[in-house]
Design a protein around this motif. Structure first.
Motif, mmCIF file in Angstrom:
data_model
loop_
_atom_site.group_PDB
_atom_site.id
_atom_site.type_symbol
_atom_site.label_atom_id
_atom_site.label_comp_id
_atom_site.label_asym_id
_atom_site.label_seq_id
_atom_site.Cartn_x
_atom_site.Cartn_y
_atom_site.Cartn_z
ATOM 1 N N ILE A 154 0.816 -1.211 0.000
ATOM 2 C CA ILE A 154 0.000 0.000 0.000
ATOM 3 C C ILE A 154 0.851 1.261 0.000
ATOM 4 O O ILE A 154 0.513 2.256 -0.654
ATOM 5 C CB ILE A 154 -0.959 -0.019 1.201
ATOM 6 N N ASP A 155 1.961 1.230 0.731
ATOM 7 C CA ASP A 155 2.844 2.411 0.756
ATOM 8 C C ASP A 155 3.302 2.764 -0.657
ATOM 9 O O ASP A 155 3.269 3.932 -1.059
ATOM 10 C CB ASP A 155 4.067 2.148 1.641
ATOM 11 N N LYS A 156 3.732 1.768 -1.417
ATOM 12 C CA LYS A 156 4.201 1.991 -2.788
ATOM 13 C C LYS A 156 3.066 2.499 -3.659
ATOM 14 O O LYS A 156 3.236 3.459 -4.435
ATOM 15 C CB LYS A 156 4.770 0.702 -3.369
ATOM 16 N N ALA A 157 1.897 1.874 -3.548
ATOM 17 C CA ALA A 157 0.744 2.281 -4.355
ATOM 18 C C ALA A 157 0.360 3.727 -4.065
ATOM 19 O O ALA A 157 0.102 4.513 -4.987
ATOM 20 C CB ALA A 157 -0.438 1.352 -4.094
ATOM 21 N N ASN A 158 0.325 4.089 -2.791
ATOM 22 C CA ASN A 158 -0.066 5.452 -2.418
ATOM 23 C C ASN A 158 0.935 6.487 -2.911
ATOM 24 O O ASN A 158 0.558 7.593 -3.315
ATOM 25 C CB ASN A 158 -0.239 5.555 -0.902
ATOM 26 N N ARG A 159 2.229 6.145 -2.876
ATOM 27 C CA ARG A 159 3.245 7.079 -3.388
ATOM 28 C C ARG A 159 3.052 7.296 -4.884
ATOM 29 O O ARG A 159 3.154 8.417 -5.374
ATOM 30 C CB ARG A 159 4.647 6.545 -3.118
ATOM 31 N N MET A 160 2.780 6.229 -5.609
ATOM 32 C CA MET A 160 2.600 6.345 -7.056
ATOM 33 C C MET A 160 1.298 7.068 -7.401
ATOM 34 O O MET A 160 1.240 7.821 -8.365
ATOM 35 C CB MET A 160 2.631 4.964 -7.711
ATOM 36 N N LEU A 161 0.268 6.846 -6.607
ATOM 37 C CA LEU A 161 -1.015 7.511 -6.855
ATOM 38 C C LEU A 161 -0.947 9.004 -6.537
ATOM 39 O O LEU A 161 -1.632 9.820 -7.153
ATOM 40 C CB LEU A 161 -2.110 6.879 -6.005
ATOM 41 N N GLY A 162 -0.140 9.352 -5.541
ATOM 42 C CA GLY A 162 -0.117 10.732 -5.081
ATOM 43 C C GLY A 162 -1.243 11.021 -4.114
ATOM 44 O O GLY A 162 -1.533 12.183 -3.803
ATOM 45 N N ARG A 163 -1.868 9.980 -3.592
ATOM 46 C CA ARG A 163 -2.934 10.103 -2.601
ATOM 47 C C ARG A 163 -3.153 8.702 -2.020
ATOM 48 O O ARG A 163 -2.605 7.724 -2.501
ATOM 49 C CB ARG A 163 -4.241 10.617 -3.238
ATOM 50 N N THR A 164 -3.991 8.606 -0.999
ATOM 51 C CA THR A 164 -4.269 7.294 -0.425
ATOM 52 C C THR A 164 -5.288 6.547 -1.286
ATOM 53 O O THR A 164 -6.273 7.129 -1.759
ATOM 54 C CB THR A 164 -4.809 7.410 1.010
ATOM 55 N N TYR A 165 -5.034 5.261 -1.493
ATOM 56 C CA TYR A 165 -5.968 4.434 -2.258
ATOM 57 C C TYR A 165 -7.249 4.245 -1.446
ATOM 58 O O TYR A 165 -7.200 4.023 -0.232
ATOM 59 C CB TYR A 165 -5.356 3.068 -2.567
ATOM 60 N N SER A 166 -8.381 4.331 -2.117
ATOM 61 C CA SER A 166 -9.650 4.227 -1.398
ATOM 62 C C SER A 166 -10.695 3.466 -2.202
ATOM 63 O O SER A 166 -10.569 3.300 -3.412
ATOM 64 C CB SER A 166 -10.186 5.628 -1.059
ATOM 65 N N PHE A 167 -11.699 2.991 -1.496
ATOM 66 C CA PHE A 167 -12.870 2.395 -2.131
ATOM 67 C C PHE A 167 -14.095 2.738 -1.290
ATOM 68 O O PHE A 167 -13.975 3.114 -0.116
ATOM 69 C CB PHE A 167 -12.717 0.871 -2.281
ATOM 70 N N SER A 168 -15.258 2.642 -1.905
ATOM 71 C CA SER A 168 -16.505 3.004 -1.221
ATOM 72 C C SER A 168 -17.544 1.910 -1.382
ATOM 73 O O SER A 168 -17.494 1.116 -2.321
ATOM 74 C CB SER A 168 -17.061 4.323 -1.781
ATOM 75 N N GLY A 169 -18.493 1.901 -0.450
ATOM 76 C CA GLY A 169 -19.565 0.922 -0.530
ATOM 77 C C GLY A 169 -20.646 1.198 0.503
ATOM 78 O O GLY A 169 -20.567 2.155 1.282
#
Length: 315
Positions: free
Chosen positions: A176-191
């Protein structure tokens, strides 16, 4: 922001700077492209336009891959607007559309129907039938139809180019740390919060089971995570469990559920957004409920240590 679902809805304007792509994730590299489009539109008084596609082209061309997405269509719309996009065209991507040659797409869509002064693209952009269109083709087309081409170099994080594929792989692997750095924000989902079997409540950890708003949305790797949740406009610290709950079930379905710190309200039927901060551990099978509770107590402590270090969320 103006949102168009049909190219015929857009008024022709030669003074347009645009970009196009699937933009899954709208990651740091995508944001660099969007930023250049907006900067160009402001400095040269041009209309800015982003063209994207729904469904994701790979889901149409290779449906057997069962591709999961970093951003849903609704999420993309919200992020584009936050980034300053004024006009968004979402093209219905079909197998018929995929057969358009790069030449026909440029001439019939961009030049004749929309109007184009400049186009901004990423370093590895391809489009049209068999992905036959590339930067060289765009440059030659620009000379023919009088528009400029701006190519954005790769955006590097940890000395590697950012891509949706790499982010997807990182999330699937619990990085998740790597993904968030590449995204430039925190990864999220909704439901939507739905009723479960209330097993967590019996263990002293009431959880909210989540039914995703979009089943194409990518969930992180099975495991336990420190997260923040947004509910009714408020942010709360929480733990996320994604798994089959092997201590109690043999072949259970993969279920996302959150335990919200110091929270015991009835939230069934409400929409919840989960921002994933850090993976704490993988899913384990315990010999007894007592062993599981002991581990959950430790997860609660470890999760709080992670979440207390957060100064602010970037999304």
């Amino acid at each position: 922001m103006n949102i168009f679902s049909d190219i015929d809805e857009i008024k022709f304007d030669k003074n347009t700077v645009l970009t196009l792509g699937t933009f899954d994730g709208i990651h740091s590299g995508h944001q660099e492209i969007i930023s250049r489009v907006i900067d160009c539109s402001e400095k040269e008084n041009l209309r800015n336009l982003v063209i994207t596609f729904h469904p994701h082209p790979r889901k149409v061309i290779n449906p057997e891959l069962n591709l999961k997405l970093l951003t849903t269509s609704d999420e993309q719309i919200k992020i584009f607007e936050q980034l300053g996009v004024k006009n968004l065209l979402i093209i219905n991507f079909t197998k018929e559309f995929s057969q358009l040659t790069p030449e026909k797409f440029i001439k019939d869509f961009l030049v004749d129907k929309i109007g184009i002064r400049k186009i901004v693209i990423g370093y590895d952009h391809h489009f049209g039938k068999s992905r036959g269109g590339d930067v060289e083709f765009l440059i030659s087309s620009g000379k023919k139809y009088d528009f400029g081409v701006i190519q954005i170099p790769p955006f590097l994080i940890d000395n590697e180019p950012v891509s949706s594929t790499k982010i997807r792989a990182a999330i699937e692997n619990g990085q998740i740390d790597k993904a968030n750095r590449m995204l430039g924000r925190t990864y999220s989902f909704s439901g939507i919060v739905i009723e479960g079997d209330k097993r967590g409540r019996e263990l002293g950890y009431p959880t909210a089971n989540i039914k995703l708003n979009d089943t194409d949305k990518l969930l992180p790797q099975i495991g336990i995570y420190a997260v923040m949740v947004e509910l009714n406009g408020m942010n709360y610290k929480a733990l996320l469990s994604i798994g089959k709950r092997p201590t109690f079930y043999n072949d259970g379905a993969v279920i996302p559920e959150v335990y919200i710190y110091d929270f015991n309200n009835d939230i069934y039927g409400q929409n919840i957004k989960v921002s994933v901060i850090q993976k704490l551990r993988g899913e384990e099978k315990f010999n007894s409920a007592e062993e599981l509770i002991k581990q959950m107590n430790l997860d609660k402590e470890n999760g709080l240590k992670v979440l207390n270090q957060i100064k602010k969320l970037t999304n």
